[in-house]
Write a protein that holds these residues in place. Structure first.
Motif, PDB file in Angstrom:
ATOM      1  N   GLU A   1       0.852  -1.195   0.000  1.00  0.00           N
ATOM      2  CA  GLU A   1       0.000   0.000   0.000  1.00  0.00           C
ATOM      3  C   GLU A   1       0.887   1.244   0.000  1.00  0.00           C
ATOM      4  O   GLU A   1       1.716   1.422   0.887  1.00  0.00           O
ATOM      5  CB  GLU A   1      -0.896  -0.018   1.246  1.00  0.00           C
ATOM      6  CG  GLU A   1      -1.679   1.247   1.515  1.00  0.00           C
ATOM      7  CD  GLU A   1      -2.620   1.611   0.388  1.00  0.00           C
ATOM      8  OE1 GLU A   1      -2.383   2.658  -0.268  1.00  0.00           O
ATOM      9  OE2 GLU A   1      -3.584   0.861   0.164  1.00  0.00           O
TER      10      GLU A   1
ATOM     11  N   ASP B   1      -0.099   4.389   0.220  1.00  0.00           N
ATOM     12  CA  ASP B   1      -0.585   5.404   1.145  1.00  0.00           C
ATOM     13  C   ASP B   1      -0.076   5.034   2.538  1.00  0.00           C
ATOM     14  O   ASP B   1      -0.563   4.088   3.164  1.00  0.00           O
ATOM     15  CB  ASP B   1      -2.116   5.439   1.126  1.00  0.00           C
ATOM     16  CG  ASP B   1      -2.691   6.548   2.004  1.00  0.00           C
ATOM     17  OD1 ASP B   1      -2.109   6.842   3.069  1.00  0.00           O
ATOM     18  OD2 ASP B   1      -3.735   7.118   1.641  1.00  0.00           O
ATOM     19  N   LEU B   2       0.921   5.788   3.020  1.00  0.00           N
ATOM     20  CA  LEU B   2       1.597   5.412   4.261  1.00  0.00           C
ATOM     21  C   LEU B   2       0.645   5.409   5.450  1.00  0.00           C
ATOM     22  O   LEU B   2       0.706   4.512   6.304  1.00  0.00           O
ATOM     23  CB  LEU B   2       2.761   6.368   4.528  1.00  0.00           C
ATOM     24  CG  LEU B   2       3.771   5.928   5.592  1.00  0.00           C
ATOM     25  CD1 LEU B   2       4.357   4.568   5.266  1.00  0.00           C
ATOM     26  CD2 LEU B   2       4.874   6.968   5.723  1.00  0.00           C
ATOM     27  N   SER B   3      -0.253   6.390   5.534  1.00  0.00           N
ATOM     28  CA  SER B   3      -1.186   6.464   6.665  1.00  0.00           C
ATOM     29  C   SER B   3      -2.087   5.232   6.697  1.00  0.00           C
ATOM     30  O   SER B   3      -2.247   4.593   7.743  1.00  0.00           O
ATOM     31  CB  SER B   3      -2.033   7.733   6.579  1.00  0.00           C
ATOM     32  OG  SER B   3      -1.228   8.883   6.698  1.00  0.00           O
ATOM     33  N   MET B   4      -2.669   4.902   5.542  1.00  0.00           N
ATOM     34  CA  MET B   4      -3.532   3.724   5.482  1.00  0.00           C
ATOM     35  C   MET B   4      -2.722   2.456   5.750  1.00  0.00           C
ATOM     36  O   MET B   4      -3.191   1.532   6.438  1.00  0.00           O
ATOM     37  CB  MET B   4      -4.225   3.614   4.129  1.00  0.00           C
ATOM     38  CG  MET B   4      -4.988   2.300   3.953  1.00  0.00           C
ATOM     39  SD  MET B   4      -6.126   2.305   2.566  1.00  0.00           S
ATOM     40  CE  MET B   4      -7.513   3.179   3.281  1.00  0.00           C
TER      41      MET B   4
ATOM     42  N   PHE C   1      -0.053   2.059   7.647  1.00  0.00           N
ATOM     43  CA  PHE C   1       0.219   1.909   9.077  1.00  0.00           C
ATOM     44  C   PHE C   1      -1.049   1.538   9.846  1.00  0.00           C
ATOM     45  O   PHE C   1      -1.011   0.722  10.771  1.00  0.00           O
ATOM     46  CB  PHE C   1       0.812   3.199   9.646  1.00  0.00           C
ATOM     47  CG  PHE C   1       2.272   3.384   9.329  1.00  0.00           C
ATOM     48  CD1 PHE C   1       3.116   2.293   9.193  1.00  0.00           C
ATOM     49  CD2 PHE C   1       2.812   4.642   9.173  1.00  0.00           C
ATOM     50  CE1 PHE C   1       4.464   2.450   8.910  1.00  0.00           C
ATOM     51  CE2 PHE C   1       4.159   4.812   8.888  1.00  0.00           C
ATOM     52  CZ  PHE C   1       4.984   3.713   8.758  1.00  0.00           C
ATOM     53  N   LEU C   2      -2.186   2.137   9.475  1.00  0.00           N
ATOM     54  CA  LEU C   2      -3.444   1.835  10.163  1.00  0.00           C
ATOM     55  C   LEU C   2      -3.842   0.377   9.969  1.00  0.00           C
ATOM     56  O   LEU C   2      -4.234  -0.306  10.920  1.00  0.00           O
ATOM     57  CB  LEU C   2      -4.557   2.764   9.655  1.00  0.00           C
ATOM     58  CG  LEU C   2      -4.508   4.219  10.131  1.00  0.00           C
ATOM     59  CD1 LEU C   2      -5.550   5.053   9.397  1.00  0.00           C
ATOM     60  CD2 LEU C   2      -4.738   4.292  11.639  1.00  0.00           C
TER      61      LEU C   2
ATOM     62  N   GLU D   1      -1.440  -1.954  11.885  1.00  0.00           N
ATOM     63  CA  GLU D   1      -1.740  -1.968  13.318  1.00  0.00           C
ATOM     64  C   GLU D   1      -3.001  -2.788  13.599  1.00  0.00           C
ATOM     65  O   GLU D   1      -3.048  -3.586  14.544  1.00  0.00           O
ATOM     66  CB  GLU D   1      -1.916  -0.543  13.835  1.00  0.00           C
ATOM     67  CG  GLU D   1      -2.146  -0.448  15.340  1.00  0.00           C
ATOM     68  CD  GLU D   1      -2.240   0.984  15.830  1.00  0.00           C
ATOM     69  OE1 GLU D   1      -2.244   1.185  17.048  1.00  0.00           O
ATOM     70  OE2 GLU D   1      -2.327   1.916  14.990  1.00  0.00           O
TER      71      GLU D   1
ATOM     72  N   ARG E   1       5.698  -0.314   0.353  1.00  0.00           N
ATOM     73  CA  ARG E   1       5.092   0.926  -0.142  1.00  0.00           C
ATOM     74  C   ARG E   1       5.040   1.032  -1.661  1.00  0.00           C
ATOM     75  O   ARG E   1       4.524   2.022  -2.181  1.00  0.00           O
ATOM     76  CB  ARG E   1       5.827   2.129   0.443  1.00  0.00           C
ATOM     77  CG  ARG E   1       5.686   2.263   1.949  1.00  0.00           C
ATOM     78  CD  ARG E   1       6.260   3.563   2.430  1.00  0.00           C
ATOM     79  NE  ARG E   1       5.614   4.696   1.784  1.00  0.00           N
ATOM     80  CZ  ARG E   1       6.062   5.952   1.889  1.00  0.00           C
ATOM     81  NH1 ARG E   1       7.144   6.211   2.578  1.00  0.00           N
ATOM     82  NH2 ARG E   1       5.427   6.940   1.280  1.00  0.00           N
TER      83      ARG E   1
ATOM     84  N   LYS F   1      11.374  -0.294  12.123  1.00  0.00           N
ATOM     85  CA  LYS F   1      11.077   0.640  13.197  1.00  0.00           C
ATOM     86  C   LYS F   1      11.824   0.251  14.469  1.00  0.00           C
ATOM     87  O   LYS F   1      11.813  -0.910  14.870  1.00  0.00           O
ATOM     88  CB  LYS F   1       9.565   0.699  13.449  1.00  0.00           C
ATOM     89  CG  LYS F   1       8.797   1.327  12.287  1.00  0.00           C
ATOM     90  CD  LYS F   1       7.403   1.769  12.690  1.00  0.00           C
ATOM     91  CE  LYS F   1       6.486   0.587  12.823  1.00  0.00           C
ATOM     92  NZ  LYS F   1       5.077   1.027  13.056  1.00  0.00           N
TER      93      LYS F   1
END
Length: 232
Positions: A12, A14-17, A19-20, A23, A36, A179
């Protein structure tokens, strides 16, 4: 679900999506690898098998449809589904023609996605977990995790247990962000500031060991972690 830890490859851009979703799925008991772009997703598939692949259609370097073709070539039995903003009938038909098990358009409900993933997993025959990779090629180096050895030409370094664990995590996430918090928790079993500083010391030691090959670097990602970059 069984007590086997299922591995999901999420591709994906879209980094925000990304990570969501990572999680959310990790909270549900999955092991998730986030990439990515299509090219890094393809490289991840070549390194190890996954139980399910979730991929976007519009991605840099390699689009989802091209990647899906490669998915089937690398592992015909691995189910994959598209998660994309493209809702045209033609796109959906193309996705299914390529062998996709499902095609979910954004925005979507996370619980619905979870249900669809569980359905895919139930269709698969239960297998023993795949053996872990024990040897890694890092440019002109060879890292033998089982022997805790890093070799370069006629030189061999015997690594400590922690150095081996850190290098293994970097290799498993080659050219991707590792991370710091996640790495510290995997190695030490908990997140702690001072353990994080200790982790940084091992990174510095590994940098020195890998300095003979100019194509290799362990780069800082400010306030996030590190990337083991290996240029081809």
């Amino acid at each position: 679900m069984s007590n086997i830890l299922h591995k999901i490859l999420l591709i994906e851009d879209d980094l925000s999506m990304g990570f969501l979703l990572t999680e959310f799925l990790e909270d549900q008991g999955f092991e998730v690898k986030l990439c990515r772009d299509g090219e890094s997703g393809y490289n991840a598939l070549k390194r190890q098998p996954y139980d399910v692949c979730l991929l976007d259609v519009m991605m840099p370097k390699m689009d989802g449809f091209t990647l899906a073709t490669h998915c089937k070539e690398l592992n015909p039995a691995m189910p994959f589904l598209f998660i994309t903003a493209r809702s045209l009938k033609e796109d959906k038909l193309k996705g299914f023609e390529l062998g996709a098990e499902d095609y979910i358009t954004k925005p979507f409900d996370e619980d619905e996605l979870l249900c669809r993933i569980k359905v895919l997993l139930r269709r698969q025959p239960q297998q023993l977990p795949a053996p872990q990779v024990q040897k890694f090629t890092i440019g002109t180096y060879v890292f033998d995790y089982s022997r805790q050895e890093l070799c370069y030409q006629d030189e061999t370094w015997r690594l400590t247990e922690t150095e081996s664990e850190v290098l293994k995590l970097l290799c498993q996430n080659q050219n991707q962000i590792l991370k710091r918090e996640d790495a510290v928790e995997k190695i030490y079993g908990k997140k702690d500031y001072f353990l994080g500083r200790s982790f940084d010391v091992f990174i510095s030691k590994l940098r020195k060991m890998l300095q003979n090959d100019p194509r290799i670097s362990i780069d800082n990602v400010f306030k996030v972690g590190f990337i083991l970059n290996v240029q081809s």
